[in-house]
Design a protein around this motif. Structure first.
Motif, PDB file in Angstrom:
ATOM      1  N   LEU A   1     -14.219  79.426 -15.556  1.00  0.00           N
ATOM      2  CA  LEU A   1     -13.841  79.760 -16.933  1.00  0.00           C
ATOM      3  C   LEU A   1     -15.003  79.564 -17.898  1.00  0.00           C
ATOM      4  O   LEU A   1     -15.280  80.429 -18.736  1.00  0.00           O
ATOM      5  CB  LEU A   1     -12.646  78.914 -17.375  1.00  0.00           C
ATOM      6  CG  LEU A   1     -12.166  79.133 -18.809  1.00  0.00           C
ATOM      7  CD1 LEU A   1     -11.767  80.589 -19.030  1.00  0.00           C
ATOM      8  CD2 LEU A   1     -11.016  78.199 -19.146  1.00  0.00           C
ATOM      9  N   VAL A   2     -15.680  78.441 -17.778  1.00  0.00           N
ATOM     10  CA  VAL A   2     -16.825  78.187 -18.666  1.00  0.00           C
ATOM     11  C   VAL A   2     -17.910  79.226 -18.438  1.00  0.00           C
ATOM     12  O   VAL A   2     -18.520  79.728 -19.393  1.00  0.00           O
ATOM     13  CB  VAL A   2     -17.376  76.766 -18.456  1.00  0.00           C
ATOM     14  CG1 VAL A   2     -18.676  76.561 -19.245  1.00  0.00           C
ATOM     15  CG2 VAL A   2     -16.345  75.729 -18.891  1.00  0.00           C
ATOM     16  N   ASN A   3     -18.151  79.591 -17.187  1.00  0.00           N
ATOM     17  CA  ASN A   3     -19.147  80.630 -16.898  1.00  0.00           C
ATOM     18  C   ASN A   3     -18.798  81.944 -17.587  1.00  0.00           C
ATOM     19  O   ASN A   3     -19.667  82.616 -18.151  1.00  0.00           O
ATOM     20  CB  ASN A   3     -19.245  80.865 -15.394  1.00  0.00           C
ATOM     21  CG  ASN A   3     -19.997  79.764 -14.672  1.00  0.00           C
ATOM     22  OD1 ASN A   3     -20.563  78.874 -15.299  1.00  0.00           O
ATOM     23  ND2 ASN A   3     -19.987  79.812 -13.362  1.00  0.00           N
ATOM     24  N   LEU A   4     -17.534  82.330 -17.514  1.00  0.00           N
ATOM     25  CA  LEU A   4     -17.110  83.585 -18.134  1.00  0.00           C
ATOM     26  C   LEU A   4     -17.257  83.525 -19.651  1.00  0.00           C
ATOM     27  O   LEU A   4     -17.661  84.507 -20.295  1.00  0.00           O
ATOM     28  CB  LEU A   4     -15.664  83.892 -17.746  1.00  0.00           C
ATOM     29  CG  LEU A   4     -15.438  84.236 -16.265  1.00  0.00           C
ATOM     30  CD1 LEU A   4     -13.949  84.349 -15.967  1.00  0.00           C
ATOM     31  CD2 LEU A   4     -16.154  85.527 -15.893  1.00  0.00           C
TER      32      LEU A   4
ATOM     33  N   LEU B   1     -25.827  81.460 -13.900  1.00  0.00           N
ATOM     34  CA  LEU B   1     -24.585  80.694 -13.989  1.00  0.00           C
ATOM     35  C   LEU B   1     -23.868  80.593 -12.645  1.00  0.00           C
ATOM     36  O   LEU B   1     -23.161  79.618 -12.380  1.00  0.00           O
ATOM     37  CB  LEU B   1     -23.644  81.347 -15.007  1.00  0.00           C
ATOM     38  CG  LEU B   1     -24.114  81.415 -16.460  1.00  0.00           C
ATOM     39  CD1 LEU B   1     -23.176  82.290 -17.268  1.00  0.00           C
ATOM     40  CD2 LEU B   1     -24.202  80.016 -17.056  1.00  0.00           C
ATOM     41  N   TRP B   2     -24.027  81.607 -11.812  1.00  0.00           N
ATOM     42  CA  TRP B   2     -23.246  81.703 -10.584  1.00  0.00           C
ATOM     43  C   TRP B   2     -24.006  81.245  -9.349  1.00  0.00           C
ATOM     44  O   TRP B   2     -23.440  81.190  -8.255  1.00  0.00           O
ATOM     45  CB  TRP B   2     -22.774  83.148 -10.399  1.00  0.00           C
ATOM     46  CG  TRP B   2     -21.982  83.617 -11.580  1.00  0.00           C
ATOM     47  CD1 TRP B   2     -22.424  84.366 -12.630  1.00  0.00           C
ATOM     48  CD2 TRP B   2     -20.603  83.322 -11.853  1.00  0.00           C
ATOM     49  NE1 TRP B   2     -21.416  84.577 -13.536  1.00  0.00           N
ATOM     50  CE2 TRP B   2     -20.283  83.950 -13.090  1.00  0.00           C
ATOM     51  CE3 TRP B   2     -19.619  82.615 -11.167  1.00  0.00           C
ATOM     52  CZ2 TRP B   2     -19.015  83.867 -13.657  1.00  0.00           C
ATOM     53  CZ3 TRP B   2     -18.347  82.536 -11.731  1.00  0.00           C
ATOM     54  CH2 TRP B   2     -18.055  83.153 -12.955  1.00  0.00           C
TER      55      TRP B   2
ATOM     56  N   GLY C   1     -12.025  76.358 -26.220  1.00  0.00           N
ATOM     57  CA  GLY C   1     -13.168  77.196 -25.866  1.00  0.00           C
ATOM     58  C   GLY C   1     -12.808  78.661 -25.753  1.00  0.00           C
ATOM     59  O   GLY C   1     -13.469  79.524 -26.341  1.00  0.00           O
ATOM     60  N   LEU C   2     -11.765  78.953 -25.001  1.00  0.00           N
ATOM     61  CA  LEU C   2     -11.357  80.344 -24.815  1.00  0.00           C
ATOM     62  C   LEU C   2     -10.851  80.956 -26.114  1.00  0.00           C
ATOM     63  O   LEU C   2     -11.136  82.120 -26.423  1.00  0.00           O
ATOM     64  CB  LEU C   2     -10.274  80.418 -23.742  1.00  0.00           C
ATOM     65  CG  LEU C   2      -9.903  81.810 -23.228  1.00  0.00           C
ATOM     66  CD1 LEU C   2     -11.117  82.488 -22.605  1.00  0.00           C
ATOM     67  CD2 LEU C   2      -8.764  81.722 -22.224  1.00  0.00           C
TER      68      LEU C   2
END
Length: 282
Positions: free
Chosen positions: A4-7, A47-48, A250-251
């Motif tokens: 989620l944080v990556n997205l 990030l991945w 965050g989202l």
């Protein structure tokens, strides 16, 4: 970093920052805007990847782009020689992605920069894309559009100040971070109020009005969450955990505030509303 944080970070890198840069009226940013996809893509890939040399190298490419953006701030200041509230907010927007870039390099390399654990560094990256770049940029636009009214000046000054205090709180203690959260929340709520009452207008098309309304309404809830988290960290009172905060605060800030606000300001051009012919860029 969590998925989620990556997205959320990818949204900031690949969408919010490049769209936001188009709201700057400065010709000196033209080259950075054109190169941004080439700078942001390696950061998104980093990030991945597992932490290590490859991820660090790709993150460093993105960090270089954020540094180039930050260096535009003193150049802009030398050109405008202005420190009015809207301009302070704009300078903050230019500078804050570099904090995210530095944190990303450190986190991807597995280095606990300044003693901060990797989880905090990972969350610093989205924070300074959204509470830094997006919030400061929108505060500056709101201030300029409302003709530097007191509430607009308050928003344009308190958002950068709150962001700086939150950053300082990382190095001082949780009470300093709480103070920053209070100031930042006050500024963001001022942005929300002015967006709802002054920026939103019946003469705008329905999509633009809806985007502005959503961006304003979301801030009420997401900043309450930020306050509850900072208060709990400082006092020990029960409060949401970091995973819950990423999924809510965050989202919500990423999609509900930043994306909707930037899309709305991109639509506020002179063809739709003459009031924004001069005010829709900073």
């Amino acid at each position: 970093m969590s998925v989620l944080v990556n997205l959320i970070v990818m949204l900031g890198m690949l969408v919010i920052v490049p769209m936001g840069l188009r709201l700057f009226g400065s010709p000196g940013l033209t080259r950075i805007r054109r190169l941004w996809p080439l700078l942001a893509a390696p950061g998104a890939v980093a990030l991945w990847l597992p932490r290590g040399p490859a991820a660090t190298a790709l993150a460093a490419v993105y960090a270089a782009g954020t540094l180039a953006l930050a260096l535009h701030a003193p150049a802009r200041l030398a050109r405008t020689r202005s420190l009015d509230p809207a301009e302070i907010a704009v300078l903050t927007a230019l500078a804050t992605p570099s904090v995210a870039g530095l944190a990303l390099v450190a986190e991807r390399s597995g280095h606990e920069l300044f003693g901060f654990d990797l989880e905090i560094l990972a969350l610093t990256v989205p924070h300074f894309h959204f509470a830094g770049f997006a919030a400061a940029l929108v505060a500056g636009l709101v201030c300029r559009t409302t003709a530097n009214r007191p509430a607009g000046r308050f928003a344009a000054l308190s958002v950068p100040l709150g962001t700086l205090l939150v950053l300082a709180g990382y190095f001082v203690d949780d009470w300093a971070e709480l103070a920053g959260a209070v100031v930042l929340t006050a500024g963001m709520w001022a942005v929300a109020l002015l967006t709802w009452q002054d920026v939103r207008d019946d003469r705008q098309d329905r999509t633009t009005r809806t985007l502005l309304a959503v961006s304003a309404a979301v801030l009420v809830a997401t900043m309450l969450l930020a306050l509850s988290w900072a208060l709990g960290e400082a006092t020990g009172l029960p409060h949401p955990g970091l995973t819950w905060m990423a999924a809510t605060h965050g989202l919500g800030n990423a999609l509900g505030f930043a994306l909707c606000a930037v899309l709305a300001w991109r639509r506020l051009d002179r063809r739709l509303d003459p009031r924004f012919a001069k005010e829709n860029t900073v």
